[in-house]
Design a protein around this motif. Structure first.
Motif, PDB file in Angstrom:
ATOM      1  N   ASN A 253       0.823  -1.211   0.000  1.00 45.06           N
ATOM      2  CA  ASN A 253       0.000   0.000   0.000  1.00 45.06           C
ATOM      3  C   ASN A 253       0.857   1.261   0.000  1.00 45.06           C
ATOM      4  OD1 ASN A 253      -1.349  -2.296   1.537  1.00 45.06           O
ATOM      5  ND2 ASN A 253      -3.106  -0.971   1.158  1.00 45.06           N
ATOM      6  N   ILE A 254       1.872   1.265   0.859  1.00 46.67           N
ATOM      7  CA  ILE A 254       2.659   2.486   1.052  1.00 46.67           C
ATOM      8  C   ILE A 254       3.548   2.778  -0.148  1.00 46.67           C
ATOM      9  CG2 ILE A 254       4.437   3.551   2.489  1.00 46.67           C
ATOM     10  CD1 ILE A 254       3.254   1.883   4.833  1.00 46.67           C
ATOM     11  N   THR A 255       4.249   1.767  -0.660  1.00 44.59           N
ATOM     12  CA  THR A 255       5.202   2.041  -1.744  1.00 44.59           C
ATOM     13  C   THR A 255       4.520   2.277  -3.086  1.00 44.59           C
ATOM     14  OG1 THR A 255       5.548  -0.341  -2.103  1.00 44.59           O
ATOM     15  CG2 THR A 255       7.091   0.799  -0.645  1.00 44.59           C
ATOM     16  N   LEU A 307      15.396   9.383  -0.793  1.00 42.09           N
ATOM     17  CA  LEU A 307      16.140   8.153  -0.526  1.00 42.09           C
ATOM     18  C   LEU A 307      16.905   8.246   0.786  1.00 42.09           C
ATOM     19  CD1 LEU A 307      17.676   7.288  -4.038  1.00 42.09           C
ATOM     20  CD2 LEU A 307      15.623   6.395  -3.000  1.00 42.09           C
ATOM     21  N   LEU A 308      17.598   9.358   0.984  1.00 45.92           N
ATOM     22  CA  LEU A 308      18.393   9.523   2.196  1.00 45.92           C
ATOM     23  C   LEU A 308      17.501   9.571   3.433  1.00 45.92           C
ATOM     24  CD1 LEU A 308      21.024  12.109   0.926  1.00 45.92           C
ATOM     25  CD2 LEU A 308      21.432   9.709   1.481  1.00 45.92           C
ATOM     26  N   SER A 309      16.358  10.202   3.299  1.00 48.33           N
ATOM     27  CA  SER A 309      15.438  10.266   4.426  1.00 48.33           C
ATOM     28  C   SER A 309      14.901   8.881   4.771  1.00 48.33           C
ATOM     29  CB  SER A 309      14.288  11.225   4.105  1.00 48.33           C
ATOM     30  OG  SER A 309      13.486  11.455   5.229  1.00 48.33           O
ATOM     31  N   LEU A 310      14.548   8.112   3.764  1.00 49.01           N
ATOM     32  CA  LEU A 310      14.049   6.753   4.003  1.00 49.01           C
ATOM     33  C   LEU A 310      15.139   5.841   4.553  1.00 49.01           C
ATOM     34  CD1 LEU A 310      11.829   6.179   0.836  1.00 49.01           C
ATOM     35  CD2 LEU A 310      11.036   6.412   3.185  1.00 49.01           C
ATOM     36  N   GLY A 328      10.967   1.304  -0.183  1.00 42.98           N
ATOM     37  CA  GLY A 328      10.812   2.724  -0.494  1.00 42.98           C
ATOM     38  C   GLY A 328      11.983   3.277  -1.277  1.00 42.98           C
ATOM     39  N   ILE A 329      13.204   2.918  -0.880  1.00 42.22           N
ATOM     40  CA  ILE A 329      14.395   3.394  -1.583  1.00 42.22           C
ATOM     41  C   ILE A 329      14.378   2.919  -3.033  1.00 42.22           C
ATOM     42  CG2 ILE A 329      16.896   3.072  -1.742  1.00 42.22           C
ATOM     43  CD1 ILE A 329      16.923   3.095   1.353  1.00 42.22           C
ATOM     44  N   ALA A 330      14.073   1.641  -3.234  1.00 45.75           N
ATOM     45  CA  ALA A 330      14.050   1.101  -4.597  1.00 45.75           C
ATOM     46  C   ALA A 330      12.950   1.751  -5.437  1.00 45.75           C
ATOM     47  CB  ALA A 330      13.842  -0.413  -4.544  1.00 45.75           C
ATOM     48  N   VAL A 331      11.794   1.977  -4.819  1.00 43.91           N
ATOM     49  CA  VAL A 331      10.650   2.526  -5.561  1.00 43.91           C
ATOM     50  C   VAL A 331      10.873   3.999  -5.918  1.00 43.91           C
ATOM     51  CG1 VAL A 331       8.240   3.203  -5.262  1.00 43.91           C
ATOM     52  CG2 VAL A 331       8.960   0.885  -4.733  1.00 43.91           C
ATOM     53  N   VAL A 332      11.457   4.776  -5.009  1.00 43.22           N
ATOM     54  CA  VAL A 332      11.742   6.184  -5.317  1.00 43.22           C
ATOM     55  C   VAL A 332      12.761   6.279  -6.447  1.00 43.22           C
ATOM     56  CG1 VAL A 332      12.707   8.324  -4.410  1.00 43.22           C
ATOM     57  CG2 VAL A 332      11.120   7.000  -3.024  1.00 43.22           C
ATOM     58  N   ALA A 333      13.805   5.442  -6.392  1.00 43.90           N
ATOM     59  CA  ALA A 333      14.789   5.425  -7.481  1.00 43.90           C
ATOM     60  C   ALA A 333      14.115   5.035  -8.795  1.00 43.90           C
ATOM     61  CB  ALA A 333      15.918   4.452  -7.146  1.00 43.90           C
ATOM     62  N   LEU A 334      13.207   4.084  -8.727  1.00 45.69           N
ATOM     63  CA  LEU A 334      12.486   3.662  -9.925  1.00 45.69           C
ATOM     64  C   LEU A 334      11.611   4.782 -10.467  1.00 45.69           C
ATOM     65  CD1 LEU A 334      11.618   1.320 -11.824  1.00 45.69           C
ATOM     66  CD2 LEU A 334       9.821   0.802 -10.160  1.00 45.69           C
ATOM     67  N   ALA A 335      10.935   5.527  -9.587  1.00 43.69           N
ATOM     68  CA  ALA A 335      10.078   6.634 -10.026  1.00 43.69           C
ATOM     69  C   ALA A 335      10.898   7.693 -10.758  1.00 43.69           C
ATOM     70  CB  ALA A 335       9.356   7.241  -8.827  1.00 43.69           C
ATOM     71  N   ALA A 336      12.084   8.033 -10.196  1.00 43.37           N
ATOM     72  CA  ALA A 336      12.939   9.025 -10.849  1.00 43.37           C
ATOM     73  C   ALA A 336      13.450   8.507 -12.184  1.00 43.37           C
ATOM     74  CB  ALA A 336      14.102   9.385  -9.929  1.00 43.37           C
ATOM     75  N   ALA A 337      13.910   7.253 -12.204  1.00 44.35           N
ATOM     76  CA  ALA A 337      14.450   6.688 -13.444  1.00 44.35           C
ATOM     77  C   ALA A 337      13.375   6.597 -14.523  1.00 44.35           C
ATOM     78  CB  ALA A 337      15.046   5.311 -13.163  1.00 44.35           C
ATOM     79  N   THR A 338      12.174   6.189 -14.142  1.00 47.08           N
ATOM     80  CA  THR A 338      11.090   6.087 -15.120  1.00 47.08           C
ATOM     81  C   THR A 338      10.763   7.446 -15.724  1.00 47.08           C
ATOM     82  OG1 THR A 338      10.145   4.270 -13.814  1.00 47.08           O
ATOM     83  CG2 THR A 338       8.721   5.285 -15.447  1.00 47.08           C
ATOM     84  N   SER A 339      10.729   8.473 -14.890  1.00 43.30           N
ATOM     85  CA  SER A 339      10.437   9.822 -15.394  1.00 43.30           C
ATOM     86  C   SER A 339      11.530  10.299 -16.344  1.00 43.30           C
ATOM     87  CB  SER A 339      10.312  10.794 -14.216  1.00 43.30           C
ATOM     88  OG  SER A 339       9.338  10.362 -13.311  1.00 43.30           O
TER      89      SER A 339
END
Length: 748
Positions: A253-255, A307-310, A328-339
């Motif tokens: 749910n969260i990620t 990422l650093l905060s998580l 969360g770290i993996a998903v945030v990196a994925l969101a940036a890379a996808t964009s």
């Protein structure tokens, strides 16, 4: 940092070409747009196929530390003594009396059947023990206590298979199930329903916000497309993580909410800059390159802050928090890379058609400031900067006042009251609380693995006597008898053998205090303070809560240090200033204050519950949620800070005028940050529609934090602070200036 917008010195025909690594990447992706998009489509389909099995592999629990004293005590009790607190409690209601012949026969048969099931350590009931505490006052309901072996996740898996065969009509008995393993099972099922509901709510609302921000259906559709691909990747990331570690069921749910929201936000930043570059006269390819060099760079830094905060969650040895950090770290990196990878080829295909179907264009042309670039955010910034001390003081005091309820926060571990009122586990627990007063207070257990009762009976008796003399102790059951009031009250009975094995023993310390209350915690510490003849391990519900809270308190300063130091370093490398990083940390803390106050006011004390829907308020907060909320919200707040500061600094370097740069940055980013914040608040706020109070609390808290940050903090406190400090905003000692010149974060 800056992107040149001046006319070329050689030709005088429009903006000069942009250079840099991100600009080169953008040109490469745009030139090979069809191949790139085909690869993205194939990867997205593959990710969706891989991620389809993610949910079944997620784990429940993870709220206690494996190495904690209470956990080790519970493990020893199960392995050596076949004892310990039950993690499944069945309420069995008879049509008449529970001790009628038919009900008694069915009750014994049910207990016997459970005791022989795979994964069961023991099963006890009123019918097998005769314990009056397991029979309700009206005589129509009895309890069956079941201990499932293994850790939380193993017990949860066992409960998934076992409990459906036990509940419902069992002969003359109507059976319901509760207990920690069953609560985890029902929470898992409810979270899956909540995820579907949140996605159905968030997607159309996000489209409406994007449409309001861009006007164009084409421009609004692109971030949604990137967000959908990011969600497909999120499922694949979670599936991959389950191969290496336990991942909490709530990570789904969260990620997914975090990944979707950030992917849309990052796309919003890049597309907005692309439209600006087109408006300045750049060709499509150069506009894409300029957008990725400026907004793309900001997306990278923004993602890095989250990422650093998580990563601060990794200092806590609870897999609930750690798995959310990994995911969360993996998903945030994925969101940036996808964009960054999807938008250049998509924009190259669309070109100037980015503004097609712009239904709001006539309205924007009539808005004050629409043509001059001096709109509402520009005027607001100038108004604030005319009286920065007054505005800053009033807003800061307001936020601090909103935080005051948090000083009265009380914390506990999750129990059945996280579930909806109508859930089976919650209803069964309510039955236990109302009808089985004597069974409510789970005993404190003391495990003495090397204290042999046969050889050292007097020492054990003396220790039990001292435990029984403590205030609030009802009795102490041991292998050498029962103790109460500081003396032995009964000799060893038939049950005494259950308190010993070949080498050691354990004691059951029954009290009259609620294990989850402050009094229960105080009593637990008193039990641990009583000198024992041999090393002992003290466990039970109170011990688990105390151990978890003590561990979190010990690790919290380290988590704060991880966030504080990493953000100071990152913002210095980003801005070249030592003042801005410190100031942003302070402002970010203020943006969290209203949410933390609201947590207590609404979710602990039960005020204004109608704002987020009905839930069971217990007078306490789940102890891990504020930590999780702090790490996520701090990263999101800093995310918007980076975007705003990038535009302010870009203009300041070009003009040297701090006041103008702040007004310019606010005007360029105000509407954008507002839209981005509304999107993230909508996506995360959709969690507040959950029937699980833990997700409701997290979603509402994060949404409120983001909205406060985008309005009161970014709209009022930031311009006030920037104006008060003036040129000092950009100050750094000479050695650090040279360090930034050499190692500062740039795209070149």
């Amino acid at each position: 940092m800056t992107t040149s917008t001046q006319a070329s010195p050689d030709t005088g025909k429009g903006p000069a070409p942009v250079t840099g690594r991100l600009a080169s990447l953008a040109r490469t992706l745009a030139d090979r747009r069809r191949i790139v998009l085909i690869l993205v489509a194939l990867i997205a389909v593959g990710a969706a196929a891989v991620g389809a099995g993610a949910k079944a592999r997620l784990s429940s629990g993870g709220y206690t530390q494996d190495s904690a004293e209470s956990t080790r005590a519970d493990r020893l009790l199960a392995e050596r003594f076949h004892a310990g607190a039950p993690n499944i409690v069945l309420t069995a209601r008879a049509e008449g009396e529970v001790d009628s012949p038919r009900a008694a026969a069915d009750g014994r048969e049910l207990t016997e059947r459970i005791s022989h099931a795979e994964g069961v350590v023991y099963a006890q009931s009123f019918w097998t023990t005769g314990d009056p505490a397991l029979r309700s006052a009206d005589g129509r309901t009895a309890l069956v206590l079941v201990k499932l072996g293994g850790d939380e996740n193993h017990a949860y898996r066992t409960a998934l298979d076992l409990v459906p065969t036990l509940v419902g009509r069992q002969g003359a008995l109507e059976v319901r199930a509760t207990g920690s393993a069953q609560v985890n099972s029902e929470a898992d099922e409810e979270s899956a329903k909540d995820l579907e509901r949140a996605e159905l709510l968030a997607a159309p609302l996000t489209l409406l916000i994007l449409l309001a921000a861009f006007g164009s259906l084409v421009a609004a559709g692109l971030p949604l497309l990137v967000g959908v691909v990011s969600v497909a990747g999120t499922y694949a990331v979670l599936r991959a993580l389950t191969e290496a570690t336990s991942v909490s069921v709530f990570a789904l749910n969260i990620t997914t909410a975090l990944g979707f929201g950030l992917a849309v936000d990052y796309s919003l930043f890049i597309i907005t800059r692309y439209r600006e570059e087109l408006a300045r006269g750049r060709e499509v390819g150069e506009a894409i390159a300029a957008s990725l060099r400026s907004a793309g760079r900001t997306v990278l830094f923004s993602a890095l802050t989250v990422l650093l905060s998580l990563s601060a969650l990794l200092v806590f040895p609870l897999y609930f928090l750690r798995s959310l950090a990994y995911a969360g770290i993996a998903v945030v990196a994925l969101a940036a890379a996808t964009s960054l990878l999807m938008l250049p080829p998509l924009l190259a295909l669309i070109g100037h058609r980015i503004d097609r179907f712009d239904v709001f264009a006539p309205l924007r042309r009539r808005l004050p400031g629409a043509a001059t670039g001096r709109g509402v955010w520009h005027r607001l910034a100038l108004a604030v900067m005319r009286r920065p001390a007054v505005v800053g003081t009033v807003v800061a005091l307001l936020l601090v006042a909103l935080a005051l309820p948090f000083t009265q926060a009380r914390f506990a571990l999750m129990d059945d009251r996280v579930l909806p009122r109508a859930s089976a586990a919650h209803l069964a627990s309510e039955t236990v609380r109302e009808e089985f007063k004597g069974a409510q207070s789970a005993p404190v257990v003391v495990v003495a693995p090397s204290l042999d009762p046969a050889a050292r009976g007097p020492e054990l008796a003396d220790y039990a006597s001292r435990l029984s003399a403590l205030e609030h102790t009802v009795r102490v059951d041991t292998a050498v008898g029962v103790f109460a009031g500081g003396r032995q009250s009964a000799p060893p009975g038939d049950a005494a053998a259950a308190y010993r094995d070949a080498d050691g023993t354990w004691l059951s310390v029954v009290s009259d205090v609620d294990p989850g209350s402050a009094a229960g915690e105080h009593y637990l510490r008193e039990v641990r303070a009583v000198p024992a003849p041999d090393p002992v391990l003290v466990g039970g519900d109170s011990a688990a809560q105390v151990d978890t809270k003590d561990m979190l308190a010990d690790r919290l300063p380290w988590a704060g240090a991880v966030i504080g130091v990493s953000m100071l370093v990152l913002l210095f490398l980003f801005s070249g200033s030592v003042v801005i990083p410190v100031k942003q940390l302070i402002l970010n803390m203020l943006s969290l204050t209203a949410s933390f106050g609201a947590m207590v006011y609404v979710f602990q004390d039960g005020h204004l519950k109608w704002l987020v829907g009905d839930f069971v308020h217990t007078g306490q907060l789940e102890v891990t949620v504020p930590i999780l909320m702090f790490c996520v919200a701090f990263g999101l707040s800093m995310d918007y800070s980076v975007f705003l500061l990038s535009r302010i600094r870009e203009e300041y370097l070009a003009t040297g005028d701090n006041t103008h740069a702040v007004a310019f940055g606010m005007e360029r980013t105000g509407r954008l940050i507002t839209a981005a914040a509304l999107i993230v608040a909508t996506v995360l706020g959709a969690l507040a529609t959950s029937q699980l109070s833990i997700l409701k609390l997290l979603g509402a808290g994060l949404a409120l934090t983001v909205l406060v940050d985008a309005t009161l903090v970014r709209g009022l406190l930031v311009p006030a602070a920037m104006r008060l400090l003036g040129r000092a905003n950009w100050w750094a000692p000479a050695p650090l200036r040279r360090l930034h010149e050499r190692f500062g974060l740039t795209d070149s």
